[in-house]
Design a protein around this motif. Structure first.
Motif, PDB file in Angstrom:
ATOM      1  N   THR B 121       0.757  -1.413   0.103  1.00  0.00           N
ATOM      2  CA  THR B 121       0.088  -0.146   0.038  1.00  0.00           C
ATOM      3  C   THR B 121       0.874   1.372   0.032  1.00  0.00           C
ATOM      4  O   THR B 121       1.959   1.254   0.216  1.00  0.00           O
ATOM      5  CB  THR B 121      -0.990  -0.119   1.451  1.00  0.00           C
ATOM      6  OG1 THR B 121       0.008   0.257   2.267  1.00  0.00           O
ATOM      7  CG2 THR B 121      -1.970  -1.202   1.502  1.00  0.00           C
ATOM      8  N   GLU B 123       0.346   3.521   1.977  1.00  0.00           N
ATOM      9  CA  GLU B 123       1.030   3.972   3.593  1.00  0.00           C
ATOM     10  C   GLU B 123       2.226   3.305   4.005  1.00  0.00           C
ATOM     11  O   GLU B 123       2.847   3.680   4.432  1.00  0.00           O
ATOM     12  CB  GLU B 123      -0.366   3.582   4.409  1.00  0.00           C
ATOM     13  CG  GLU B 123      -1.315   4.639   4.324  1.00  0.00           C
ATOM     14  CD  GLU B 123      -2.191   4.362   3.165  1.00  0.00           C
ATOM     15  OE1 GLU B 123      -2.170   3.241   2.291  1.00  0.00           O
ATOM     16  OE2 GLU B 123      -3.237   5.367   2.934  1.00  0.00           O
ATOM     17  N   ARG B 159      -9.304   9.621  -2.213  1.00  0.00           N
ATOM     18  CA  ARG B 159      -8.687   8.381  -2.586  1.00  0.00           C
ATOM     19  C   ARG B 159      -9.099   7.960  -4.151  1.00  0.00           C
ATOM     20  O   ARG B 159     -10.553   7.919  -4.199  1.00  0.00           O
ATOM     21  CB  ARG B 159      -8.884   7.177  -1.696  1.00  0.00           C
ATOM     22  CG  ARG B 159      -8.097   7.188  -0.581  1.00  0.00           C
ATOM     23  CD  ARG B 159      -8.415   6.060   0.507  1.00  0.00           C
ATOM     24  NE  ARG B 159      -7.815   6.323   1.792  1.00  0.00           N
ATOM     25  CZ  ARG B 159      -6.377   5.866   1.817  1.00  0.00           C
ATOM     26  NH1 ARG B 159      -5.821   5.193   0.954  1.00  0.00           N
ATOM     27  NH2 ARG B 159      -5.735   6.084   3.088  1.00  0.00           N
ATOM     28  N   ASN B 289       0.656   5.204  -6.142  1.00  0.00           N
ATOM     29  CA  ASN B 289       1.264   3.915  -5.828  1.00  0.00           C
ATOM     30  C   ASN B 289       2.015   3.461  -7.061  1.00  0.00           C
ATOM     31  O   ASN B 289       1.217   3.246  -7.894  1.00  0.00           O
ATOM     32  CB  ASN B 289       0.054   2.810  -5.441  1.00  0.00           C
ATOM     33  CG  ASN B 289       0.662   1.270  -4.976  1.00  0.00           C
ATOM     34  OD1 ASN B 289       2.114   1.165  -5.608  1.00  0.00           O
ATOM     35  ND2 ASN B 289      -0.031   0.784  -4.494  1.00  0.00           N
ATOM     36  N   THR B 326       5.934  -0.092  -4.202  1.00  0.00           N
ATOM     37  CA  THR B 326       5.384  -1.239  -3.847  1.00  0.00           C
ATOM     38  C   THR B 326       5.682  -2.348  -4.418  1.00  0.00           C
ATOM     39  O   THR B 326       6.158  -2.532  -5.671  1.00  0.00           O
ATOM     40  CB  THR B 326       3.859  -1.092  -3.374  1.00  0.00           C
ATOM     41  OG1 THR B 326       3.324  -0.777  -4.771  1.00  0.00           O
ATOM     42  CG2 THR B 326       3.523   0.487  -2.640  1.00  0.00           C
TER      43      THR B 326
END
Lengths: 728, 728
Positions: B121, B123, B159, B289, B326
């Motif tokens: 993710t 985060e 988001r 991302n 990621t």
């Protein structure tokens, strides 16, 4: 430098037309006339169309555009309609899923012919005054020269035969819809832009919708200049109709029957000389058998006309040239392009005249040889790049002329030695008659890593164009030649750049490549300012070019260009034949040393020296290859190659009965290169492709004459013909 | 003008990669990682290689060049070696005689993985500070603005999800040795020059030896910008090794699992306004991302950064942008290119702030709208081509904004109506970060009949490039458009012209075509002197152009050129984010009128009005097509499209479970075109390709907010998500 295209050829990975097989390809067959001349009363295709696997049977009625193959005139028929004018003329086309189905269907097309009496020879055609073209040169007062009782006058008639191009690969085309509404043809060809025009005309679409891409081509020699427009049009018609890829690859027999050849020639050559050996006048009639349609005969004939005086000073000139129409296969371009036929006469005649005058053949020639400041028979004053005397000197030296020519001619046994010589010169490029086709283009694109993609409108035929243009580009840019990449010739990349003929490729495409490179270099220099640019470094630095490219790309400099090259002006007055017909000339001389077997008539050549002033040789190895190949093609024509015809039908249409020289027939071949720089050529280069072939045959008959005392006036000098001359 | 490429497509004759089948083609399969992150301990290929019909099994050890796919950085691995970093990463390649044998062998390649914990993710990646790229804009004094007690401050987090390009045609490539020692790739792609570089690197050969030809491409939308370099490299490796044609066409599942997507985004948006509705400051964090490798993330992120203020005056700015690494599939280019994610936040936030201020959303926007003389958040002063106010006026009029917006928002039944609006602006072209890729080239070749072949470095993806460039060329030359022919994009024809992205094709390739035409026109004018040239006749005369071409060819005028176009200067200071990042902007506004079913949460859109100042519309029909397609892609992203993942694996990888809008979901679509001429653009044109997609999603959530009083901060607004919001 090695040939960049060699590895793929040697390893069998080069792609020829029969190596390319898109899924769903149909195979074409052509129904051909068995008659030299006939009226066509009816064509019935229903039985053929019913054969399983046949997609279409097409006749002249199915042509969406015009039923012609455009060349110099518009008389060449794509598919015979009311009449046929040569054996092998195309009458109907078939596309089928297999080659077998296509042939089977071809045999089932029913054509009702009413045979008519054909015209087959130069003499018959000349009598009917049925000419495809006529030219003349009239200069000075020939009548006075010939009537001067002080002058020695000699007249003879010379004859030369058909010659097959004998390319390793027969003609072949693959046509397919391109998915963009146009048509793509890939094939074995010399002149993509000719095929493009032909296909556009026959399909009735814009030229830009017709894309012609040359595949690897197994030899051309002129035979794939005009002729591929026929299989190209036929294949395109079938693909356009079926919307499928269609392949048409000729068998050798088919190729020999219906494709162009060297024009059979006849020359009446009359010359007047002063007693001390100065040529005073020539009076020449020059005939070519053009075949059924005009194709390229006018320009082939014209080149012969212009060179009818040989490389000599001739103050008074009368030359009449005729391309005669006959009911035979159309003849076309072939290495030398109308010049070998007349040079055979000129140079055999020079020896005969020398003999008459009691002069050594070299002495007689040198006395009359063109040099700086002299004028050709068209009045063209030679001012640049005439290395003729140096060529002669070096050739005679390599031939050991003086020792050998002295000692030969006195043999009395079965094998008798002779040494013959012949000179020639060759106008480079298309000349005044092909002005609008003279310019050439090049597209140059530089990639980020400094590698360079070049496209030109001329073609690689094995002659070495890719090698020579790679060297020229690398030299211009100051980069490693391994970074240069010539892509296949493709009509969608550059404008019509004229045909790949006339020994013009190094000169014209070479200059176009240079021009394109120079445009890029100018932009780079103005960006890089004071930095040393790769093409100006004192020694070659491999890293300099990629670094300069990277610097320029970082500044958004345009790293591509279309180059263009337009040659200096040429002129020709049709009424007098006077003018500067070519931009420059390649100067040539060759000797042939041979032995005649007086019992069998067999001639075996021991040594051939072939010298040429090419201005500048770009790639010596390739140049020597041209000399070797041209010399052998000249020997084939001189000694063994000829067609036997019956009622206009070629009887020997295979390599088992049409004989060409093999490696076993190859004598010692000694190439001689002389470089008298031609200022407008790339690094001084002129052209070399055709010249080595041109003067071989007269040197052969001159050598035979020395060996056995018999002057042949017709070639090939087969054992039969030599034996006959010996026993006449 | 009608699309020249339409007939072939409609009739099924356009050639896509799977329509091209050279004889002997092998089929490729790719062995892919099932793990998001794992160490690779061993790869055993012997069982796979033993399958009948398999020609080769290749791993990273068999790569002759470098094991990377070059993009902005060099971190993208061609074939996984020691580790794998996303599900679907390529580990081994197979070429076999049938697709079946290839798949069978793929299943038999044994890879020993040691699974590792993946980072999945934004985060997690942000916490690890593992960034593919970071950018910022710092302008004015945000701290003062936010601490001013007079100011209204609002902060929210928004988001946005993955989005599939959902092109009709999956990725596909056909690679083969070209017979000239190089390699030819044909395929479905947007950016031939990217693939060229990738293949050159992986094979370790010069770029000029790699020829990339675009076949008809069934949609790209950015998904065929960077991504095809992977199948291209893989296919090239197999063809180079086997010396055979090799085809690699992805299944839909494979394409969805391993190909790029729109980056999932997260935006923390904080805004300070004076009470009368004047924006004082923004403070924004923007995360994307990026997936496992850098690919294009830095430039995607940068475009979002630059547009983070929306088309408004914002005196004090702080934006930080991060592309987070990621262990997921690398995200890449997608229509809008990083802008939709941030515009969703900007425009949802504008409505939320308007509500907070008690202002009508349009009134609030107009109060702050950029206009001539204003500066963007990067300090770019708007001096040309800003038709924003006219766009807004016309869009609101077509949307019947004032009547409808008044009357909506008061429904109490099951179906509740809402009308939402969103504004955006879009920097046309690559901008300051892609400077070296900004220029574009065009090769123009005129044939003897006046038809014109044009090659450019950008591609037709269905967006209408061929149509627009045909019109531009015809207009420039004064010829009938039917004479113009665009050929397929091909790296060997023109230099790198940058990618076909960023709504830059009309502008950049359009100008390159004009430049090439102008070069030819200049030469023609200087030859034709006082004659009226076709492009200057008072009324269009179809015969004028072919006649002028014939006249010029007769004089050996060069009828070809390489055009080049370099845009005006752009700037960007990486420390402050200040500069003129783009040459110009397209200005856009759209409204969405919809109904929310409060029982099911289902949203049905009734009407979408989409307006754009494009400078000049070259082809209105194509332009409207772009608006319609972009709007629908925007609605799909806003309402239905999202991926569900488990352990980094995409669970919905087919169109049966990844839902996109269908024709049945299409509302009334009303395109609005405004033309404020951009002086440097062709005839004033800017760009339109991406803009219709960008501001659809915020208009949707704004309309939902009006309808039901709930502001969604995350899309897609699926029935589930809307229902949840209603029942929270």
């Amino acid at each position: 430098m090695r040939r960049p295209d060699a590895p793929e050829k040697v390893q069998g990975r080069a792609l020829y037309v029969d190596d390319v097989h898109p899924a769903g390809t149909l195979y074409a067959a052509v129904v051909r006339s068995p008659h030299a001349h006939a009226r066509i009363k009816a064509i019935r295709t229903d039985k053929a169309a019913a054969v399983e696997g046949v997609w279409t049977v097409m006749t002249h009625r199915d042509i969406p555009g015009r039923n012609i193959i455009p060349m110099i005139k518009e008389d060449w028929i794509c598919l015979a309609a009311d009449a046929t004018h040569h054996v092998g003329e195309a009458v109907a086309l078939i596309a089928a899923e297999t080659r077998e189905a296509a042939s089977q269907a071809a045999a089932l097309v029913e054509v009702d012919y009413e045979p008519l009496a054909p015209v087959l020879t130069i003499e018959e055609g000349f009598e009917r005054e049925d000419f495809l073209a006529q030219w003349k040169i009239l200069k000075g007062d020939t009548e006075a020269a010939f009537s001067n009782p002080e002058h020695v006058v000699l007249e003879e008639v010379y004859r030369t035969p058909y010659q097959e191009h004998a390319y390793l690969e027969t003609n072949g085309m693959l046509a397919m819809p391109d998915g963009l509404g146009g048509i793509l043809l890939q094939g074995s060809l010399q002149c993509p832009h000719y095929v493009q025009k032909a296909v556009a005309v026959v399909l009735g679409i814009e030229m830009a919708k017709v894309r012609i891409v040359q595949l690897c081509t197994g030899g051309g020699f002129g035979g794939k200049e005009d002729a591929p427009s026929a299989p190209g049009s036929h294949c395109a018609l079938l693909a356009w109709k079926t919307k499928r890829p269609v392949k048409l690859v000729y068998t050798r027999e088919e190729d020999m029957i219906c494709m162009s050849k060297r024009h059979p020639g006849k020359v009446r050559y009359r010359m007047a000389c002063s007693k001390d050996g100065v040529i005073q006048a020539i009076d020449v009639d020059y005939w070519l058998n053009g075949g059924a349609y005009t194709t390229l005969s006018p320009v082939v004939l014209w080149r012969g006309l212009v060179h009818a005086g040989g490389p000599y000073r001739v103050p008074n000139v009368r030359v009449h040239a005729y391309a005669v129409r006959t009911d035979t296969v159309p003849c076309g371009a072939f290495r030398g392009f109308g010049e070998p036929q007349i040079v055979f006469a000129v140079e055999a005649h020079m020896d005969a005249m020398a003999e008459r005058l009691g002069l050594d053949p070299v002495t007689f020639r040198l006395k009359n040889l063109l040099d700086y400041g002299d004028e050709t028979i068209t009045g063209h004053k030679i001012e640049t790049s005439c290395g003729m005397r140096e060529v002669v000197e070096k050739v005679l030296e390599k031939a050991e002329w003086h020792q050998r020519h002295q000692s030969f001619g006195q043999d009395t046994g079965r094998l008798r030695r002779g040494l013959g010589v012949a000179f020639s010169y060759y106008g480079v490029g298309l000349g005044a008659l092909g002005k609008h086709l003279n310019p050439a283009a090049a597209n140059v694109v530089v990639s980020a890593d400094g590698s360079v993609t070049i496209a030109v409108g001329t073609t690689e035929l094995g002659q070495g164009m890719v090698t020579v243009l790679t060297q020229i580009a690398a030299e211009e840019l100051g980069c490693d030649p391994s970074l240069i990449r010539l892509v296949e010739s493709d009509t969608s990349r550059v404008p019509d750049s004229g045909p790949t003929v006339a020994s013009r490729t190094t000169l014209m495409s070479g200059n176009a490549v240079r021009n394109a490179c120079q445009q890029i270099k100018e932009r780079m220099e103005s960006e890089l300012k004071d930095q040393v640019v790769p093409w100006k470094t004192a020694t070659f630095q491999p890293e300099a070019w990629p670094a300069a490219v990277a610097a320029c790309l970082g500044k958004c400099v345009q790293m591509s260009s279309q180059g263009w090259s337009v040659p200096p002006k040429t002129t020709f007055d049709v009424d007098t034949g006077q003018g500067d017909p070519y931009v420059t000339y390649t100067w040539s001389a060759n000797t042939v040393e041979l032995t005649v077997d007086v019992e069998t008539g067999e001639v075996v050549v021991q040594r051939l020296v072939s010298g040429h002033d090419v201005g500048k040789i770009i790639n010596p190895q390739t140049g020597e290859g041209q000399i070797e190949g041209g010399s052998m093609q000249g020997l084939g024509w001189a000694l063994v190659e000829e067609h036997h015809l019956k009622d206009g039908r070629i009887l020997n249409n295979q390599f088992s009965n049409y004989i060409i020289p093999t490696p076993m027939d190859t004598p010692e071949l000694i190439p001689v290169i002389v470089e008298h720089r031609y200022p407008w050529g790339p690094y001084g280069a002129k052209g070399l492709g055709e010249t080595p072939m041109i003067a071989v045959a007269p040197a052969v008959v001159n050598a035979i004459a020395q060996a056995v005392g018999k002057r042949l006036k017709e070639i090939p000098a087969t054992p039969e013909r030599v034996w006959e001359a010996l026993n006449a």
